[in-house]
Write a protein that holds these residues in place. Structure first.
Motif, mmCIF file in Angstrom:
data_model
loop_
_atom_site.group_PDB
_atom_site.id
_atom_site.type_symbol
_atom_site.label_atom_id
_atom_site.label_comp_id
_atom_site.label_asym_id
_atom_site.label_seq_id
_atom_site.Cartn_x
_atom_site.Cartn_y
_atom_site.Cartn_z
ATOM 1 N N GLN A 137 0.817 -1.203 0.000
ATOM 2 C CA GLN A 137 0.000 0.000 0.000
ATOM 3 C C GLN A 137 0.863 1.271 0.000
ATOM 4 O O GLN A 137 0.555 2.229 -0.699
ATOM 5 C CB GLN A 137 -0.941 0.004 1.208
ATOM 6 N N LEU A 138 1.935 1.264 0.775
ATOM 7 C CA LEU A 138 2.821 2.429 0.792
ATOM 8 C C LEU A 138 3.493 2.644 -0.562
ATOM 9 O O LEU A 138 3.631 3.783 -1.015
ATOM 10 C CB LEU A 138 3.890 2.273 1.871
ATOM 11 N N SER A 139 3.903 1.566 -1.226
ATOM 12 C CA SER A 139 4.533 1.740 -2.539
ATOM 13 C C SER A 139 3.547 2.313 -3.545
ATOM 14 O O SER A 139 3.904 3.158 -4.378
ATOM 15 C CB SER A 139 5.121 0.423 -3.034
ATOM 16 N N PHE A 151 4.121 6.009 -5.214
ATOM 17 C CA PHE A 151 4.179 6.116 -6.672
ATOM 18 C C PHE A 151 3.146 7.124 -7.167
ATOM 19 O O PHE A 151 3.428 7.960 -8.023
ATOM 20 C CB PHE A 151 3.942 4.746 -7.313
ATOM 21 N N GLY A 152 1.933 7.049 -6.606
ATOM 22 C CA GLY A 152 0.876 7.970 -7.024
ATOM 23 C C GLY A 152 1.171 9.412 -6.658
ATOM 24 O O GLY A 152 0.826 10.336 -7.400
ATOM 25 N N MET A 153 1.807 9.642 -5.506
ATOM 26 C CA MET A 153 2.075 11.014 -5.065
ATOM 27 C C MET A 153 3.315 11.615 -5.718
ATOM 28 O O MET A 153 3.476 12.833 -5.711
ATOM 29 C CB MET A 153 2.234 11.042 -3.543
ATOM 30 N N THR A 154 4.195 10.787 -6.258
ATOM 31 C CA THR A 154 5.433 11.336 -6.825
ATOM 32 C C THR A 154 5.431 11.258 -8.348
ATOM 33 O O THR A 154 5.184 12.253 -9.019
ATOM 34 C CB THR A 154 6.660 10.594 -6.252
ATOM 35 N N PHE A 195 12.608 7.528 -5.606
ATOM 36 C CA PHE A 195 13.728 6.628 -5.363
ATOM 37 C C PHE A 195 14.256 6.779 -3.936
ATOM 38 O O PHE A 195 14.538 5.786 -3.253
ATOM 39 C CB PHE A 195 14.845 6.895 -6.382
ATOM 40 N N GLY A 196 14.365 8.013 -3.456
ATOM 41 C CA GLY A 196 14.810 8.245 -2.084
ATOM 42 C C GLY A 196 13.841 7.670 -1.065
ATOM 43 O O GLY A 196 14.245 7.047 -0.079
ATOM 44 N N ILE A 197 12.542 7.880 -1.303
ATOM 45 C CA ILE A 197 11.531 7.331 -0.393
ATOM 46 C C ILE A 197 11.589 5.803 -0.401
ATOM 47 O O ILE A 197 11.490 5.161 0.646
ATOM 48 C CB ILE A 197 10.121 7.840 -0.778
ATOM 49 N N THR A 198 11.759 5.234 -1.594
ATOM 50 C CA THR A 198 11.833 3.774 -1.697
ATOM 51 C C THR A 198 13.018 3.232 -0.914
ATOM 52 O O THR A 198 12.884 2.249 -0.181
ATOM 53 C CB THR A 198 11.935 3.352 -3.177
ATOM 54 N N LEU A 199 14.167 3.879 -1.051
ATOM 55 C CA LEU A 199 15.346 3.401 -0.327
ATOM 56 C C LEU A 199 15.167 3.503 1.182
ATOM 57 O O LEU A 199 15.484 2.573 1.915
ATOM 58 C CB LEU A 199 16.585 4.183 -0.751
ATOM 59 N N GLY A 247 13.728 -0.155 4.093
ATOM 60 C CA GLY A 247 13.800 -0.313 5.547
ATOM 61 C C GLY A 247 12.742 -1.266 6.059
ATOM 62 O O GLY A 247 12.997 -2.086 6.942
ATOM 63 N N MET A 248 11.540 -1.182 5.486
ATOM 64 C CA MET A 248 10.484 -2.117 5.865
ATOM 65 C C MET A 248 10.821 -3.538 5.425
ATOM 66 O O MET A 248 10.513 -4.504 6.132
ATOM 67 C CB MET A 248 9.145 -1.696 5.265
ATOM 68 N N ASP A 249 11.467 -3.689 4.247
ATOM 69 C CA ASP A 249 11.875 -5.025 3.802
ATOM 70 C C ASP A 249 12.883 -5.642 4.761
ATOM 71 O O ASP A 249 12.795 -6.826 5.098
ATOM 72 C CB ASP A 249 12.479 -4.961 2.395
ATOM 73 N N VAL A 250 13.836 -4.845 5.199
ATOM 74 C CA VAL A 250 14.819 -5.344 6.153
ATOM 75 C C VAL A 250 14.132 -5.721 7.460
ATOM 76 O O VAL A 250 14.435 -6.752 8.068
ATOM 77 C CB VAL A 250 15.935 -4.297 6.385
#
Length: 182
Positions: A95-97, A101-104, A128-132, A137-140
């Motif tokens: 949901q965050l992704s 994506f929609g906001m950027t 890209f910065g938000i994703t990193l 961070g959530m994946d880790v």
């Protein structure tokens, strides 16, 4: 006490000492299994046979089985809740992704033609910065929680039995003092 009675050679093992590790054994390394009785040690064989002739108590066995059943059901609920926690993190990640994506990038694409090319480059860098930072961070965190869940929830409830000998950490000082006393 010394002596090598029974053809075993070496010193006789005290009944309070843990048996030597000779490989194999009766538990497959899972912390449970039968008694260890070396073939050459007749006293240990007699101790094991005396323990095997204990009186059977049906009431105690029923109580033990009810407790085991309750622990199994609670463990199943705990495992399910643990997997649901991981599922919720995965759903939040998805949901965050979509929101990021929609906001950027989609926001940059909605600009008029000459501006949208520059805007997409800028918003891609933000995305890209938000994703990193957030999503990776959530994946880790998901990976860490999954490993933690496997070690503590799965391992502790399925394989670990609090039977056997108390853990004694390695202490070099005590080993050196034993060598000096010999």
């Amino acid at each position: 006490s010394g002596g090598g009675g029974g053809g075993g050679g070496g010193r006789r093992r005290d009944s309070r000492e843990p048996p030597p590790n000779r490989g194999g054994g009766g538990g497959g390394g899972h912390g449970h299994g039968g008694h260890y009785a070396p073939v050459m040690d007749e006293e240990a064989c007699c101790l094991v046979s005396d323990e095997a002739e204990e009186e059977f108590d049906f009431g105690e066995m029923c109580i033990h089985q009810v407790i085991e059943t309750i622990e199994y059901v609670l463990g199943t609920v705990s495992h399910t809740a643990s997997y649901l926690r991981l599922w919720a993190l995965s759903l939040a990640h998805q949901q965050l992704s979509t929101v990021f994506f929609g906001m950027t990038i989609l926001g940059g694409m909605s600009a008029p033609f000459p501006l949208n090319v520059i805007s997409v480059y800028f918003w891609f860098a933000v995305w890209f910065g938000i994703t990193l930072v957030i999503l990776l961070g959530m994946d880790v965190l998901e990976c860490f929680l999954h490993v933690l869940r496997l070690h503590w929830v799965e391992f502790q409830s399925k394989f670990y039995k609090a039977e056997g000998y108390a853990f004694e950490p390695l202490c070099h000082r005590s080993l050196l003092q034993k060598d000096e006393s010999l």
